[in-house]
Design a protein around this motif. Structure first.
Motif, mmCIF file in Angstrom:
data_model
loop_
_atom_site.group_PDB
_atom_site.id
_atom_site.type_symbol
_atom_site.label_atom_id
_atom_site.label_comp_id
_atom_site.label_asym_id
_atom_site.label_seq_id
_atom_site.Cartn_x
_atom_site.Cartn_y
_atom_site.Cartn_z
ATOM 1 N N GLY A 115 0.817 -1.207 0.000
ATOM 2 C CA GLY A 115 0.000 0.000 0.000
ATOM 3 C C GLY A 115 0.851 1.258 0.000
ATOM 4 N N ARG A 116 1.905 1.244 0.820
ATOM 5 C CA ARG A 116 2.784 2.411 0.881
ATOM 6 C C ARG A 116 3.506 2.634 -0.443
ATOM 7 N NH1 ARG A 116 6.819 0.814 4.094
ATOM 8 N NH2 ARG A 116 8.275 0.643 2.346
ATOM 9 N N ILE A 117 3.977 1.547 -1.051
ATOM 10 C CA ILE A 117 4.712 1.675 -2.314
ATOM 11 C C ILE A 117 3.814 2.232 -3.411
ATOM 12 C CG2 ILE A 117 5.878 0.386 -4.152
ATOM 13 C CD1 ILE A 117 6.875 -1.531 -1.918
ATOM 14 N N TRP A 118 2.586 1.721 -3.519
ATOM 15 C CA TRP A 118 1.660 2.234 -4.531
ATOM 16 C C TRP A 118 1.282 3.688 -4.241
ATOM 17 C CZ3 TRP A 118 1.101 0.467 -9.127
ATOM 18 C CH2 TRP A 118 1.238 -0.891 -9.401
ATOM 19 N N HIS A 119 1.171 4.014 -2.962
ATOM 20 C CA HIS A 119 0.866 5.392 -2.566
ATOM 21 C C HIS A 119 1.990 6.332 -3.018
ATOM 22 C CE1 HIS A 119 -0.734 8.171 0.876
ATOM 23 N NE2 HIS A 119 -0.323 8.868 -0.157
ATOM 24 N N LEU A 120 3.224 5.949 -2.737
ATOM 25 C CA LEU A 120 4.366 6.770 -3.139
ATOM 26 C C LEU A 120 4.452 6.890 -4.659
ATOM 27 C CD1 LEU A 120 7.056 5.394 -0.657
ATOM 28 C CD2 LEU A 120 5.954 7.641 -0.579
ATOM 29 N N ARG A 121 4.168 5.797 -5.331
ATOM 30 C CA ARG A 121 4.198 5.823 -6.798
ATOM 31 C C ARG A 121 3.125 6.775 -7.331
ATOM 32 N NH1 ARG A 121 4.405 0.641 -10.928
ATOM 33 N NH2 ARG A 121 3.565 1.695 -12.772
ATOM 34 N N GLY A 129 -5.703 -7.197 7.605
ATOM 35 C CA GLY A 129 -6.653 -7.721 8.579
ATOM 36 C C GLY A 129 -6.834 -6.837 9.799
ATOM 37 N N ASN A 130 -5.772 -6.159 10.211
ATOM 38 C CA ASN A 130 -5.831 -5.298 11.393
ATOM 39 C C ASN A 130 -6.586 -4.017 11.051
ATOM 40 O OD1 ASN A 130 -4.823 -3.037 13.161
ATOM 41 N ND2 ASN A 130 -3.820 -4.762 14.192
ATOM 42 N N ALA A 131 -7.758 -3.838 11.660
ATOM 43 C CA ALA A 131 -8.635 -2.714 11.302
ATOM 44 C C ALA A 131 -7.989 -1.343 11.505
ATOM 45 C CB ALA A 131 -9.948 -2.806 12.075
ATOM 46 N N PRO A 132 -7.346 -1.066 12.651
ATOM 47 C CA PRO A 132 -6.740 0.262 12.833
ATOM 48 C C PRO A 132 -5.684 0.578 11.776
ATOM 49 C CG PRO A 132 -6.950 -0.844 14.941
ATOM 50 C CD PRO A 132 -7.267 -1.870 13.891
ATOM 51 N N ILE A 133 -4.821 -0.409 11.479
ATOM 52 C CA ILE A 133 -3.786 -0.184 10.471
ATOM 53 C C ILE A 133 -4.420 -0.004 9.094
ATOM 54 C CG2 ILE A 133 -1.805 -1.214 9.293
ATOM 55 C CD1 ILE A 133 -1.066 -2.580 11.895
ATOM 56 N N ARG A 134 -5.443 -0.827 8.815
ATOM 57 C CA ARG A 134 -6.139 -0.713 7.528
ATOM 58 C C ARG A 134 -6.754 0.674 7.365
ATOM 59 N NH1 ARG A 134 -9.464 -4.641 8.153
ATOM 60 N NH2 ARG A 134 -11.255 -3.426 8.882
ATOM 61 N N ILE A 160 -5.968 3.504 8.874
ATOM 62 C CA ILE A 160 -4.944 4.555 8.752
ATOM 63 C C ILE A 160 -4.445 4.627 7.311
ATOM 64 C CG2 ILE A 160 -2.579 5.186 9.380
ATOM 65 C CD1 ILE A 160 -3.180 4.112 12.193
ATOM 66 N N GLY A 161 -4.201 3.453 6.718
ATOM 67 C CA GLY A 161 -3.732 3.421 5.336
ATOM 68 C C GLY A 161 -4.749 4.009 4.377
ATOM 69 N N LEU A 162 -6.001 3.605 4.529
ATOM 70 C CA LEU A 162 -7.051 4.098 3.638
ATOM 71 C C LEU A 162 -7.269 5.599 3.807
ATOM 72 C CD1 LEU A 162 -9.633 1.175 3.974
ATOM 73 C CD2 LEU A 162 -8.230 1.740 1.975
ATOM 74 N N GLN A 163 -7.181 6.061 5.042
ATOM 75 C CA GLN A 163 -7.356 7.491 5.295
ATOM 76 C C GLN A 163 -6.228 8.304 4.667
ATOM 77 O OE1 GLN A 163 -7.331 8.608 9.438
ATOM 78 N NE2 GLN A 163 -8.335 10.566 9.055
ATOM 79 N N SER A 164 -5.002 7.796 4.759
ATOM 80 C CA SER A 164 -3.868 8.523 4.183
ATOM 81 C C SER A 164 -3.997 8.612 2.665
ATOM 82 C CB SER A 164 -2.550 7.844 4.566
ATOM 83 O OG SER A 164 -2.410 6.586 3.929
ATOM 84 N N VAL A 165 -4.479 7.534 2.045
ATOM 85 C CA VAL A 165 -4.681 7.545 0.593
ATOM 86 C C VAL A 165 -5.759 8.560 0.220
ATOM 87 C CG1 VAL A 165 -5.605 6.222 -1.351
ATOM 88 C CG2 VAL A 165 -3.872 5.209 0.134
ATOM 89 N N ALA A 166 -6.870 8.526 0.946
ATOM 90 C CA ALA A 166 -7.985 9.422 0.630
ATOM 91 C C ALA A 166 -7.571 10.888 0.753
ATOM 92 C CB ALA A 166 -9.164 9.123 1.554
ATOM 93 N N GLN A 167 -6.860 11.213 1.817
ATOM 94 C CA GLN A 167 -6.449 12.599 2.034
ATOM 95 C C GLN A 167 -5.469 13.066 0.965
ATOM 96 O OE1 GLN A 167 -4.958 12.512 6.062
ATOM 97 N NE2 GLN A 167 -6.970 12.921 6.958
ATOM 98 N N GLN A 168 -4.486 12.234 0.678
ATOM 99 C CA GLN A 168 -3.481 12.619 -0.314
ATOM 100 C C GLN A 168 -4.101 12.728 -1.700
ATOM 101 O OE1 GLN A 168 0.646 12.272 0.080
ATOM 102 N NE2 GLN A 168 -0.128 14.066 -0.981
ATOM 103 N N ARG A 169 -4.939 11.780 -2.043
ATOM 104 C CA ARG A 169 -5.559 11.792 -3.365
ATOM 105 C C ARG A 169 -6.451 13.016 -3.542
ATOM 106 N NH1 ARG A 169 -8.861 6.652 -4.336
ATOM 107 N NH2 ARG A 169 -10.168 7.687 -2.790
ATOM 108 N N ASP A 170 -7.242 13.321 -2.525
ATOM 109 C CA ASP A 170 -8.120 14.491 -2.621
ATOM 110 C C ASP A 170 -7.311 15.770 -2.769
ATOM 111 O OD1 ASP A 170 -10.262 12.821 -2.394
ATOM 112 O OD2 ASP A 170 -10.667 13.259 -0.271
ATOM 113 N N SER A 171 -6.201 15.851 -2.031
ATOM 114 C CA SER A 171 -5.350 17.034 -2.099
ATOM 115 C C SER A 171 -4.749 17.197 -3.490
ATOM 116 C CB SER A 171 -4.232 16.930 -1.053
ATOM 117 O OG SER A 171 -3.320 17.996 -1.174
ATOM 118 N N LEU A 172 -4.269 16.096 -4.063
ATOM 119 C CA LEU A 172 -3.646 16.168 -5.384
ATOM 120 C C LEU A 172 -4.682 16.393 -6.482
ATOM 121 C CD1 LEU A 172 -0.869 13.424 -5.124
ATOM 122 C CD2 LEU A 172 -0.727 15.884 -4.680
#
Length: 264
Positions: free
Chosen positions: A194-200, A228-233, A235-247
């Motif tokens: 997820g992080r790698i695709w986000h950075l890309r 599987g871990n809901a909190p980590i999942r 956090i990842g989804l939220q970071s993608v949503a925020q960055q994508r909306d900003s860009l």
């Protein structure tokens, strides 16, 4: 051994009238040589300690400037003042270039004592100042990395540099390599992916490739949804949503939100 052979030859051939004096002189010469060697070696060690101290000092300055860039980015998100951000970034990166060149000179003097972390720090500074020397230090950092996690981090930096200089396909190839290594990360592989695709996605945006950005963000979401871990999942989804909306806002894109089904 050369001194001992010379002494034996001298004594056997009667080259000296006072063998004891000759032996004493020979050993004095021998130990004087050892003393000189030790002195030179200690001086070299002291010089290397001095170089390492200077190297660390310059590294600290580079880290400080990079922190200022991060602070400027945070301020930009709050104020939206792009002009001020650009001016601060330009001034900071100019300093980074100066310190990076100094650090590079010191690095050459240190030689084999330089670590992957040293190379990555220098590569990051050169990348920020758009110096081609960054590539050599990124590849060196990757080759010296001791773990896959460390190697992935350096590959991500190298990929960002390649995008910056317009070598898009090479950058994508590096991200693919990072994904390959990340696939062996066990329970963390989806988070890594997820992080790698986000950075890309961010680099695709920086290259003006908005469709590719959207596709990469979608892949990041898919990877995070498989965690599987809901909190980590979340956090990842939220970071993608925020960055994508900003860009999207910055690029003027009006594409609808991209969703991903958990477990895909």
């Amino acid at each position: 051994m050369a001194i001992i052979d010379w002494m034996r030859e001298w004594l056997l051939e009667g080259g000296g009238r006072d063998p004891i004096a000759i032996v004493i002189s020979a050993f004095a010469l021998f130990f004087a040589g050892i003393s000189s060697f030790v002195t030179i070696r200690n001086k070299a060690r002291e010089d290397r300690r001095t170089v390492r101290t200077l190297f660390n000092s310059v590294a600290e300055r580079i880290i400080d400037i990079q922190a200022k860039n991060d602070e400027a980015w945070v301020e930009l998100q709050k104020s939206g003042d792009q002009l001020t951000y650009n001016l601060r970034l330009k001034a900071n990166n100019s300093q980074l270039g100066t310190f990076a060149r100094r650090m590079g000179d010191l690095l050459e003097e240190l030689g084999r004592e330089v670590s992957a972390t040293d190379h990555s720090l220098l590569a990051t500074a050169f990348t920020a100042s758009r110096d081609p020397a960054a590539e050599r230090h990124w590849t060196k950092a990757v080759s010296l990395a001791k773990t896959d996690a460390e190697k992935i981090a350096y590959i991500e930096g190298y990929a960002a540099f390649l995008y910056q200089v317009g070598r898009i396909e090479s950058g994508r190839a590096q991200y693919d390599e990072a994904l390959r290594l990340g696939a062996a990360s066990g329970d963390y592989k989806e988070s890594v992916a997820g992080r790698i695709w986000h950075l890309r996605a961010v680099q695709e945006y920086n290259a003006g490739l908005i469709e590719e950005m959207e596709a990469s963000f979608a892949r990041a979401e898919e990877a995070y949804c498989r965690i599987g871990n809901a909190p980590i999942r979340n956090i990842g989804l939220q970071s993608v949503a925020q960055q994508r909306d900003s860009l999207r806002k910055a690029s003027g894109s009006s594409q609808p939100p991209i969703t991903a089904t958990p477990g895909v």
